[in-house]
Design an enzyme around this catalytic site. Structure first.
Site, PDB file in Angstrom:
ATOM      1  N   ASN A   1      18.576 -83.692 -36.843  1.00 26.31           N
ATOM      2  CA  ASN A   1      17.466 -84.442 -36.215  1.00 26.31           C
ATOM      3  C   ASN A   1      16.472 -83.536 -35.489  1.00 26.31           C
ATOM      4  O   ASN A   1      15.290 -83.864 -35.375  1.00 26.31           O
ATOM      5  CB  ASN A   1      17.991 -85.560 -35.307  1.00 26.31           C
ATOM      6  CG  ASN A   1      18.853 -85.082 -34.179  1.00 26.31           C
ATOM      7  OD1 ASN A   1      19.320 -83.945 -34.179  1.00 26.31           O
ATOM      8  ND2 ASN A   1      19.083 -85.940 -33.196  1.00 26.31           N
TER       9      ASN A   1
ATOM     10  N   GLY B   1      26.280 -83.220 -32.101  1.00 32.60           N
ATOM     11  CA  GLY B   1      26.537 -84.170 -33.184  1.00 32.60           C
ATOM     12  C   GLY B   1      27.308 -85.365 -32.650  1.00 32.60           C
ATOM     13  O   GLY B   1      27.240 -85.670 -31.444  1.00 32.60           O
ATOM     14  N   SER B   2      28.078 -86.003 -33.519  1.00 31.22           N
ATOM     15  CA  SER B   2      28.732 -87.254 -33.109  1.00 31.22           C
ATOM     16  C   SER B   2      29.941 -86.989 -32.213  1.00 31.22           C
ATOM     17  O   SER B   2      30.579 -85.936 -32.290  1.00 31.22           O
ATOM     18  CB  SER B   2      29.185 -88.035 -34.343  1.00 31.22           C
ATOM     19  OG  SER B   2      30.287 -87.359 -34.941  1.00 31.22           O
TER      20      SER B   2
ATOM     21  N   GLU C   1      27.515 -81.608 -27.131  1.00 32.84           N
ATOM     22  CA  GLU C   1      26.401 -82.516 -26.850  1.00 32.84           C
ATOM     23  C   GLU C   1      26.530 -83.621 -27.880  1.00 32.84           C
ATOM     24  O   GLU C   1      26.218 -83.428 -29.051  1.00 32.84           O
ATOM     25  CB  GLU C   1      25.091 -81.713 -26.976  1.00 32.84           C
ATOM     26  CG  GLU C   1      23.957 -82.315 -26.210  1.00 32.84           C
ATOM     27  CD  GLU C   1      23.090 -83.154 -27.109  1.00 32.84           C
ATOM     28  OE1 GLU C   1      23.379 -84.370 -27.184  1.00 32.84           O
ATOM     29  OE2 GLU C   1      22.175 -82.619 -27.723  1.00 32.84           O
ATOM     30  N   LEU C   2      27.055 -84.769 -27.436  1.00 31.67           N
ATOM     31  CA  LEU C   2      27.543 -85.778 -28.389  1.00 31.67           C
ATOM     32  C   LEU C   2      26.717 -87.066 -28.347  1.00 31.67           C
ATOM     33  O   LEU C   2      25.558 -87.043 -27.944  1.00 31.67           O
ATOM     34  CB  LEU C   2      29.035 -86.013 -28.109  1.00 31.67           C
ATOM     35  CG  LEU C   2      29.879 -84.723 -28.069  1.00 31.67           C
ATOM     36  CD1 LEU C   2      31.316 -85.002 -27.690  1.00 31.67           C
ATOM     37  CD2 LEU C   2      29.813 -83.978 -29.395  1.00 31.67           C
TER      38      LEU C   2
ATOM     39  N   CYS D   1      19.753 -88.496 -29.859  1.00 34.05           N
ATOM     40  CA  CYS D   1      20.864 -89.066 -29.081  1.00 34.05           C
ATOM     41  C   CYS D   1      20.422 -89.483 -27.689  1.00 34.05           C
ATOM     42  O   CYS D   1      21.190 -90.101 -26.972  1.00 34.05           O
ATOM     43  CB  CYS D   1      22.077 -88.146 -29.065  1.00 34.05           C
ATOM     44  SG  CYS D   1      21.691 -86.458 -28.914  1.00 34.05           S
TER      45      CYS D   1
ATOM     46  N   GLU E   1      25.647 -96.828 -31.447  1.00 35.74           N
ATOM     47  CA  GLU E   1      24.506 -95.911 -31.384  1.00 35.74           C
ATOM     48  C   GLU E   1      23.680 -96.192 -32.646  1.00 35.74           C
ATOM     49  O   GLU E   1      24.108 -95.882 -33.763  1.00 35.74           O
ATOM     50  CB  GLU E   1      24.997 -94.452 -31.350  1.00 35.74           C
ATOM     51  CG  GLU E   1      23.861 -93.497 -31.070  1.00 35.74           C
ATOM     52  CD  GLU E   1      24.298 -92.031 -30.964  1.00 35.74           C
ATOM     53  OE1 GLU E   1      25.350 -91.662 -31.509  1.00 35.74           O
ATOM     54  OE2 GLU E   1      23.551 -91.252 -30.346  1.00 35.74           O
TER      55      GLU E   1
HETATM   56  C1  SIN Z   1      19.337 -84.741 -29.606  1.00 35.29           C
HETATM   57  O1  SIN Z   1      19.013 -85.824 -30.039  1.00 35.29           O
HETATM   58  O2  SIN Z   1      20.419 -84.241 -29.928  1.00 35.29           O
HETATM   59  C2  SIN Z   1      18.477 -83.921 -28.670  1.00 35.29           C
HETATM   60  C3  SIN Z   1      17.295 -84.625 -28.183  1.00 35.29           C
HETATM   61  C4  SIN Z   1      16.451 -83.784 -27.252  1.00 35.29           C
HETATM   62  O3  SIN Z   1      16.687 -82.593 -27.033  1.00 35.29           O
HETATM   63  O4  SIN Z   1      15.515 -84.347 -26.712  1.00 35.29           O
END
Ligand code: SIN
Length: 475
Positions: free
Chosen positions: A150, A227-228, A249-250, A283, A378
């Site tokens: 993403n 990721g997830s 970072e999930l 996310c 989500e």
């Molecule tokens: C993400 O969706 O993993 C990161 C989003 C962001 O850094 O703003």
């Protein structure tokens, strides 16, 4: 690949071995490029070279590493348009948004170029007259990362920046859907002076296999994953075997709250930015909207009117604000969430159109209840379910009623409520009268099952350093 002025960004394609992953454009289905795949023995070689190279990289003065990172930052800016085009072609986000991501991604390299010089230790008053205590920070060693589709550049630079600044070497596996941006970004790092073995981008025959190698190889001391939650928990369990450091970072399930004292027009703008960034595929995207019953109708009608102005299409076309979703499975999953919400009583505010290919019409759903499935999932797509609430107590309970704790947002003009709600929300990040909270200067990360560790900010480098305590005796 056409319209890329700096063809050196694509030099990895010319040297691609027999085995390569074909990358397709989600807007058209066309193949836009190929990225090289490493077999198992090549991956082992990469890690061993990263281990050797790290020792030399760590010996450089922090200022030298800082200067190299600074040059990388400048090259990212100079190549902004090419990088953005590569990203749009493989990921789908509109060109303007892709350019925004290049700047966002570059900001982490600039930030950590500066932080490289500031990894201070402490001097601590000794416990007895004959002792002196000092702490120093040292790089962990070889760090590796697995990054998502993403944000094909920013999720790499947010990890590579602090790792390289700290003196680690860094091996990253980008998503198989968006590797071209990753290789192009690394190419600029090499041009800036980062040794090829210090920063390596690798793809493998399967993501699971690379995950197994990254989490079990004895020379790797750290894994950072975005990721997830499901995959993150498997990787953490694998890292537990030899106690590797992890940053995770999930997933998220961000509530976006509009109180009765909010500036409704500002809330609508914040909602639009937070929900529909990257077609809802972040996310930290607002996932569910809670609006006080006294302003519910006004918010829903203004929000829907704003959503109707969004233009869905191929991201390279002028004026497009929402690109395709990443693949067919994603589209089907989002559609299934919408269908189930409608079966359970939610109503699209404006009639829902089914679009061809991987495009999806953004939709606002009203009459949503907190008990519906859509509130716990989500969504990762352009769907905005809106729920009505009556009291602050009920609201806080609903907002915190999730396994996730990444981002949250609320709009209120009452300073007492602002403090109380900000403290009560069980999230790592809170946007207050603000829908876009991501920046290199602030610590990005979650609580609960949204992850462990922080990226960016003054905390970011700590994830790649060990603290060593020196005890001077007999003084
Ligand atoms: C993400 O969706 O993993 C990161 C989003 C962001 O850094 O703003």
């Amino acid at each position: 690949m056409q319209h890329i002025k700096n063809q050196s960004l694509l030099s990895f394609m010319a040297t691609a071995p027999e085995s390569a992953v074909a990358v397709s454009n989600p807007a058209t289905g066309e193949i836009v490029g190929h990225a090289p795949i490493s077999d198992e023995s090549a991956l082992m070689g990469s890690i061993e070279r990263a281990h050797v190279a790290q020792k030399e990289w760590a010996k450089l003065p922090a200022k030298t590493r800082s200067n190299i990172l600074h040059r990388w930052f400048e090259l990212l800016l100079e190549n902004k348009e090419d990088l953005a085009r590569i990203m749009t072609l493989e990921q789908g986000k509109p060109l303007a948004e892709a350019q925004g991501e290049v700047l966002y991604g570059a900001s982490f390299i600039e930030w950590f170029a500066e932080e490289a010089k500031r990894s201070y230790g402490d001097t601590v008053p000794g416990p007895t007259a004959d002792k002196r205590v000092v702490t120093i920070k040292q790089p962990i060693g070889v760090a590796c990362a697995i990054t998502p589709w993403n944000f094909p550049i920013a999720m790499i630079t947010r990890k590579a920046g602090p790792a390289l600044a700290a003196g680690c070497s860094f091996v990253v596996k980008p998503s198989d859907s968006t590797p071209l941006s990753a290789f192009a970004t690394a190419e600029l790092a090499y041009q800036a002076g980062v040794p090829r073995d210090v920063l390596q981008v690798v793809l493998g025959e399967s993501s699971r296999k690379i995950g197994a190698i990254f989490t079990s190889h004895p020379l790797i001391r750290k894994l950072s994953f975005t990721g997830s939650t499901q995959v993150g928990s498997v990787l953490m369990a694998q890292c537990a075997n030899d106690i590797k450091r992890t940053s995770m970072e999930l997933g998220g399930n961000a509530p976006f709250i509009v109180f009765d004292d909010a500036d409704i027009d500002a809330a609508v703008q914040g909602a639009l930015a937070s929900k529909f960034r990257n077609a809802g595929q972040t996310c930290v995207c607002a996932n569910r909207f809670y609006v006080h019953s006294s302003v519910y109708d006004e918010f829903v009608s203004k929000f829907d009117a704003a959503v109707q102005t969004l233009k869905v299409g191929n991201g390279v076309e002028e004026g497009v604000t929402i690109g395709p979703v990443i693949n067919e499975a994603a589209k089907q999953g989002i559609q299934a969430i919408i269908d189930r919400a409608i079966e359970q009583g939610a109503q699209p505010v404006t009639e829902l159109k089914i679009l061809d290919g991987l495009f999806m019409q953004p939709v606002v759903l009203k009459n949503v209840k907190h008990t519906m499935d859509i509130v716990q999932e989500e969504i990762f797509g352009p769907v905005a379910p809106v729920i009505s609430f009556e009291t602050d107590e009920e609201l806080i309970e609903m907002a915190n009623d999730t396994i996730y704790g990444l981002a949250s947002y609320f709009y209120s003009q009452n300073i007492h409520r602002v403090w109380k709600v900000a403290e009560a929300l069980e999230y790592g990040m809170v946007g207050i009268n603000e829908g876009i909270i991501s920046t290199e200067v602030a610590p990005f990360g979650g609580v609960k099952q949204s992850g462990i560790g922080r990226e960016g900010a003054k905390l970011g480098m700590d994830e790649y350093m060990d603290v060593k305590y020196l005890c001077f005796g007999g003084m």
